[in-house]
Design an enzyme around this catalytic site. Structure first.
Site, PDB file in Angstrom:
ATOM      1  N   GLN A  40       0.568  -0.730  -0.229  1.00 39.38           N
ATOM      2  CA  GLN A  40       0.111  -0.231   0.316  1.00 39.38           C
ATOM      3  C   GLN A  40       1.284   1.466   0.237  1.00 39.38           C
ATOM      4  OE1 GLN A  40      -2.138  -2.888   0.967  1.00 39.38           O
ATOM      5  NE2 GLN A  40      -2.628  -1.937  -0.979  1.00 39.38           N
ATOM      6  N   ASN A  41       1.843   0.806   0.491  1.00 36.32           N
ATOM      7  CA  ASN A  41       2.427   2.359   0.181  1.00 36.32           C
ATOM      8  C   ASN A  41       3.101   3.083  -1.501  1.00 36.32           C
ATOM      9  OD1 ASN A  41       5.499   3.336  -0.065  1.00 36.32           O
ATOM     10  ND2 ASN A  41       5.516   3.598   1.849  1.00 36.32           N
ATOM     11  N   ARG A  42       2.564   4.337  -1.577  1.00 33.86           N
ATOM     12  CA  ARG A  42       2.813   4.300  -2.964  1.00 33.86           C
ATOM     13  C   ARG A  42       3.740   5.164  -3.502  1.00 33.86           C
ATOM     14  NH1 ARG A  42      -2.101   8.058  -0.189  1.00 33.86           N
ATOM     15  NH2 ARG A  42      -0.142   8.298   0.671  1.00 33.86           N
ATOM     16  N   THR A 139       4.628   8.939   1.719  1.00 30.58           N
ATOM     17  CA  THR A 139       3.754   7.944   0.811  1.00 30.58           C
ATOM     18  C   THR A 139       3.006   6.627   1.638  1.00 30.58           C
ATOM     19  OG1 THR A 139       5.918   6.645   0.070  1.00 30.58           O
ATOM     20  CG2 THR A 139       5.199   8.366  -1.022  1.00 30.58           C
TER      21      THR A 139
END
Length: 159
Positions: A40-42, A139
């Protein structure tokens, strides 16, 4: 709370011009042995969008994206006491020695991925290296107030 040592080596080469610093690898990143490993880290989506590239999946693809675009990546913390992946739980910080990157590459700007990274950089690194950093929004999935489009817009300055 557990004492954890950062075991992921920095990514950089002599052509790196910007350095992006996180605070400390998440549990998922420590498991995958590479930066921004939580699905889920962008971070990888943001960089791919900024540089007009495909979102990298493998560690090899991620390193290529960074180095092809003259980006170095590491974290401020070498070791700390932390609960899971929680930046707010970080204690007993030992900072990384950034000199290996700063000596090898002509880093024109340092960016911090989020407030914790920036605060720790200012406390531990700025006085030692006499360099300033720009704070960018995190992020991390914990930074839910920033949608992907807004992150990309804020992060575009790294170009």
């Amino acid at each position: 709370m557990e004492r954890v040592v950062h075991e992921i080596p920095p990514v950089y080469d002599e052509h790196s011009q910007i350095l992006i610093l996180g605070s400390f690898p998440s549990v998922k990143s420590r498991e995958s042995q590479f930066f921004y490993g939580h699905p889920q880290n962008r971070f990888w989506k943001v960089l791919a969008e900024i540089f007009g590239e495909e979102i990298p999946v493998s560690v090899k693809e991620k390193k290529k994206l960074l180095l092809d675009n003259h980006v170095a990546v590491w974290d401020v913390i070498a070791s700390c006491t932390i609960e899971g992946s929680s930046d707010s739980s970080i204690k007993d910080v030992v900072p990384n020695d950034l000199s290996c990157i700063l000596k090898a590459a002509n880093i024109r700007q340092i960016y911090c991925n989020g407030g914790t990274s920036y605060r720790l950089f200012c406390k531990y690194c700025q006085p030692v290296f006499n360099r300033t950093a720009v704070k960018l929004p995190s992020t991390s999935p914990a930074n839910a107030s920033y949608r992907l489009e807004r992150l990309v817009e804020e992060w575009r300055q790294i170009r």
